[in-house]
Write an enzyme that holds these catalytic residues in place. Structure first.
Site, PDB file in Angstrom:
ATOM      1  N   ASP A  36       3.050  -0.716 -26.072  1.00 33.09           N
ATOM      2  CA  ASP A  36       3.541   0.664 -26.123  1.00 33.09           C
ATOM      3  C   ASP A  36       2.401   1.672 -26.188  1.00 33.09           C
ATOM      4  OD1 ASP A  36       5.971  -0.999 -27.125  1.00 33.09           O
ATOM      5  OD2 ASP A  36       6.679   0.959 -26.421  1.00 33.09           O
ATOM      6  N   ASN A  49       2.996  -2.922 -30.059  1.00 33.37           N
ATOM      7  CA  ASN A  49       4.100  -3.422 -29.231  1.00 33.37           C
ATOM      8  C   ASN A  49       5.265  -3.712 -30.169  1.00 33.37           C
ATOM      9  OD1 ASN A  49       5.148  -4.211 -26.615  1.00 33.37           O
ATOM     10  ND2 ASN A  49       5.097  -6.314 -27.361  1.00 33.37           N
ATOM     11  N   LYS A  50       6.359  -4.163 -29.597  1.00 33.95           N
ATOM     12  CA  LYS A  50       7.587  -4.400 -30.361  1.00 33.95           C
ATOM     13  C   LYS A  50       7.332  -5.171 -31.649  1.00 33.95           C
ATOM     14  CE  LYS A  50      10.827  -3.161 -29.736  1.00 33.95           C
ATOM     15  NZ  LYS A  50      11.174  -1.896 -30.447  1.00 33.95           N
TER      16      LYS A  50
END
Ligand code: MRU
Length: 354
Positions: free
Chosen positions: A241, A251-252
């Protein structure tokens, strides 16, 4: 420029309407959301009808146009309206760098064009939004080319969340690697983390891989450790991200845990992301804002209550993987290897237009 083919297009713009394949409804229904205002695009981003860093940026670009297309007034007022729209759309979600990247890119084009005619300036906004969209297809294709060279016949690769066509212009970043391996007819398979709380792996990555005939197996997030220990995973590829300039990557949520596991089991852990996800202003992961999402996402699944109603919840949507856990970052400019302070110079050059 010839635009490469994509497995599907989750974002379309025609006749003043932005059509988004509503990712909240997948995999059970393929419903298209029609957005005709910047408010509807803001809501689509905030409530994750469109999600994934590059896709958020692309949608915001079109939202920017929708927000100013009916503007009536002079040049100075138009520039003010652009600034206001940009801030507004940027407030939809905080972590994905591609959102601000797209808005800044459009603002730079308009303010640097030397044009004063409002109709022409509006057209510039739309043209740049379209260019961000088509450029992403090219970037993802290149990521697929570079990333696919990292894997060989018979490998099984783990991915987390959805960094696929849905999260981009149709080809993905982490999933671009898989689509390219398939095109090259290299036999391989994928393990897909379900990715709680919103199940982007189980709902979206599983949908994409099933649709494209890539052999994939869905696992719960807590299963990766024992699969790694048993030698069933040869590599990990995930999206990003926002990437700081020392290589720290948001990131997630859950990505950091996967990276630590990969390190312990001596399995290469790769990030796949275009230059548009790097943040020149973020020196380290500490400079990356992490979104906290509604608590119901953890307390419930698909509106069905799991935990007691008043249960306290913590729901950060992303985590930061420190650069020391990352074997390489697959970009359109090649696979950047540690030390990232050196290899990321390429990204600085791309983003500063050198
Ligand atoms: O909250 P989401 O679903 O928008 O999070 C998406 C991710 O974390 C993706 O891995 C990332 O944006 C990369 S998409 C190519």
């Amino acid at each position: 420029m010839k635009i490469p083919k994509v497995p599907f297009s989750p974002i379309r713009f025609s006749d003043g309407t932005l059509f988004l394949l509503d990712q909240r409804k997948l995999p059970s229904r393929e419903l298209w959301l029609a957005c005709r205002t910047s408010l509807s695009v803001w809501k689509a981003i905030r409530h994750m009808a469109v999600r994934g860093a590059p896709a958020i940026g692309i949608a915001a670009g079109y939202g920017f146009y929708l927000g100013v297309k009916d503007f009536n007034g002079g040049y100075r007022a138009f520039m003010k309206a652009l600034d206001k729209q940009s801030r507004y759309l940027d407030s939809a979600r905080p972590t994905a760098r591609n959102l601000a990247y797209a808005l800044e890119r459009i603002l730079n084009r308009v303010s640097g064009s030397g044009e004063r005619d409002i109709k022409k300036l509006k057209n510039e906004v739309l043209e740049e939004a379209k260019k961000i969209h088509t450029d992403d297809i090219v970037l993802c294709r290149k990521i697929g080319e570079y990333g696919s060279a990292l894997f060989g016949k018979g490998d099984t690769i783990l991915t987390h969340c959805n960094a696929g066509g849905l999260a981009t212009s149709g080809y993905g970043t982490a999933l671009a690697v898989f689509y390219t391996l398939k095109e090259k007819k290299i036999p391989f398979s994928v393990f897909v983390d379900e990715t709680r709380p919103l199940l982007q792996g189980a709902r979206l990555t599983a949908w994409e891989l099933t649709k494209s005939g890539i052999p994939a197996t869905l696992i719960c997030d807590n299963m990766a450790a024992s699969l790694m220990r048993d030698g069933k995973i040869q590599g990990v590829v995930v999206g990003a991200d926002r990437i700081a300039m020392n290589g720290d990557t948001a990131n997630k949520i859950g990505t950091y845990g996967v990276a630590v596991l990969a390190k312990v089991h001596k399995i290469p852990f790769y990030i796949a992301a275009p230059s548009t996800t790097f943040d020149l202003k973020a020196k380290t992961g500490k400079d990356i804002p992490i979104e906290e999402r509604p608590h119901a996402e953890v307390r419930e699944i698909h509106g069905k209550q799991l935990a007691p109603k008043g249960m306290k919840v913590f729901n950060p949507s992303f985590d930061v993987t420190p650069h020391r856990y990352i074997s390489g970052i697959i970009t359109e400019a090649g696979v950047l290897k540690p030390p990232f302070s050196f290899s990321l110079k390429k990204i600085k050059e791309i983003l500063s237009g050198k």
